[in-house]
Design an enzyme around this catalytic site. Structure first.
Site, mmCIF file in Angstrom:
data_model
loop_
_atom_site.group_PDB
_atom_site.id
_atom_site.type_symbol
_atom_site.label_atom_id
_atom_site.label_comp_id
_atom_site.label_asym_id
_atom_site.label_seq_id
_atom_site.Cartn_x
_atom_site.Cartn_y
_atom_site.Cartn_z
ATOM 1 N N THR A 176 0.858 -1.186 0.000
ATOM 2 C CA THR A 176 0.000 0.000 0.000
ATOM 3 C C THR A 176 0.893 1.234 0.000
ATOM 4 O O THR A 176 1.998 1.192 0.528
ATOM 5 C CB THR A 176 -0.857 -0.030 1.282
ATOM 6 N N GLY A 235 -5.660 -4.149 7.383
ATOM 7 C CA GLY A 235 -6.707 -3.134 7.485
ATOM 8 C C GLY A 235 -7.714 -3.386 8.589
ATOM 9 O O GLY A 235 -8.140 -2.459 9.289
ATOM 10 N N GLY A 279 -0.855 -1.720 6.618
ATOM 11 C CA GLY A 279 -0.865 -2.917 7.455
ATOM 12 C C GLY A 279 -2.184 -3.643 7.290
ATOM 13 O O GLY A 279 -2.953 -3.360 6.360
HETATM 14 N N1 ASP Z 1 -4.182 -1.467 4.831
HETATM 15 C C1 ASP Z 1 -4.406 -2.082 3.550
HETATM 16 C C2 ASP Z 1 -5.763 -2.769 3.580
HETATM 17 O O1 ASP Z 1 -6.042 -3.475 4.517
HETATM 18 C C3 ASP Z 1 -3.354 -3.060 3.158
HETATM 19 C C4 ASP Z 1 -1.925 -2.588 3.270
HETATM 20 O O2 ASP Z 1 -1.626 -1.627 3.938
HETATM 21 O O3 ASP Z 1 -1.077 -3.225 2.647
HETATM 22 O O4 ASP Z 1 -6.506 -2.650 2.643
#
Ligand code: ASP
Length: 310
Positions: A167, A221, A219
């Site tokens: 992300t 989510g 992270g």
């Molecule tokens: N936070 C994002 C989600 O859960 C994923 C990530 O940060 O890689 O969609």
């Protein structure tokens, strides 16, 4: 101390063969965003510039390179927030758009709403003249390979993603002392169709307030949403903690309370900043006072004069 911009390319474990791409991606995004700030652009202009460049870079889980949902399709979430007015814009579960962060900014600037989702977001994009792109142009061989692997009955997509995230996000303070944040993602590997994560939710995927600072998160989510990580960190800053200490407190709380791992970039309006993570790695880069800062592993912090950085 001003201006300053800090970006991340996702918390997790970046395989060795992809680590150089991640590092060069965040460094070039931060340099462009810093040039925007030096040219008198706002913190909002800078964070959108950084997030767009990272969305266009197939090494990251946002825009082109997004992870795929259970059906093998791309559904993306994005958020922007302006610390001066507390205005925010978000989109969730959008398809066929190259730059969801740009659409999130249009939601903030051109509608009276804070978030548009799925087909409604696509209709809005069309009405704003945002070009539709074929889904295939957002899918990489790598994302299709990971999707197939995680269809196996014994697969653990959350663990696999904690293994390899990507992300993207940015926070900035401009020369007027205004803070802003932007976050953009393809979400979690093999998620259910229609799953919306933390990224487009203000307080979770990001938050910006000139009274305290700005945060962009990455992270798992579902864990981030349970502790509203971005707002939690700013709460600690309101209580007098530094950007770095508050970021560590927020991440430690998420780990101990709900077992979640992640990472954040944080700034305060004076230009103090932090890039912190509880995952194994997080590609990050910052630019301030003509110096580029970057790292990938815990404790890593390289610097380079920006004119010399290629
Ligand atoms: N936070 C994002 C989600 O859960 C994923 C990530 O940060 O890689 O969609």
């Amino acid at each position: 101390m001003l201006p300053v911009v800090v970006v991340h390319g996702g918390a997790g474990h970046i395989p060795k063969e992809r680590s150089d791409l991640s590092t060069s991606g965040v460094c070039s995004a931060v340099r462009s965003a810093y040039a925007v700030l030096q040219g008198g652009g706002s913190s909002m202009d800078a964070v959108v510039e950084a997030a767009m460049l990272l969305e266009n870079n197939p090494s990251f889980n946002a825009g082109c390179g997004s992870v795929l949902n259970l059906k093998g399709e791309v559904e993306m979430d994005a958020l922007v927030m302006d610390g001066k007015t507390l205005s925010s814009g978000a989109v969730s579960a959008v398809r066929n758009i190259a730059n969801p962060v740009q659409l999130a900014r249009l939601v903030m600037d051109k509608t009276s709403h804070a978030c548009l989702t799925a087909e409604g977001a696509s209709q809005f994009a069309r009405s704003m003249g945002v070009p539709e792109v074929p889904q295939e142009s957002l899918i990489t061989e790598y994302s299709r390979m990971r999707w197939k692997k995680n269809l196996a009955p014994d697969a653990n997509p959350v663990e696999c993603q904690m293994g390899k995230m990507g992300t993207v996000g940015a926070v900035a303070v401009d020369t007027d002392g205004n803070v802003a944040c932007a976050t953009s993602t393809g979400g979690m590997l093999n998620k259910m169709e229609g799953r919306v994560g933390d990224t487009p939710c203000i307080g979770s995927g990001g938050y910006a307030d000139n009274m305290s600072g700005a945060v962009s998160t990455t992270g798992h989510g579902e864990a981030i949403m349970k502790v509203t990580l971005a707002r939690h960190i700013l709460f600690h800053m309101e209580q007098g903690q530094s950007a770095e200490a508050a970021s560590d407190l927020g991440l430690a709380h998420m780990k101990s309370r709900v077992g979640g791992l992640g990472g954040v970039v944080t700034v305060d309006p004076q230009g103090n900043w932090a890039a912190r993570f509880s995952s194994r790695q997080m590609a990050w880069a910052a630019a301030q006072k003509g110096t580029l800062h970057y790292g990938l592993y815990t404790g890593e912090h390289f610097t380079q004069i920006i004119e010399d950085a290629h």
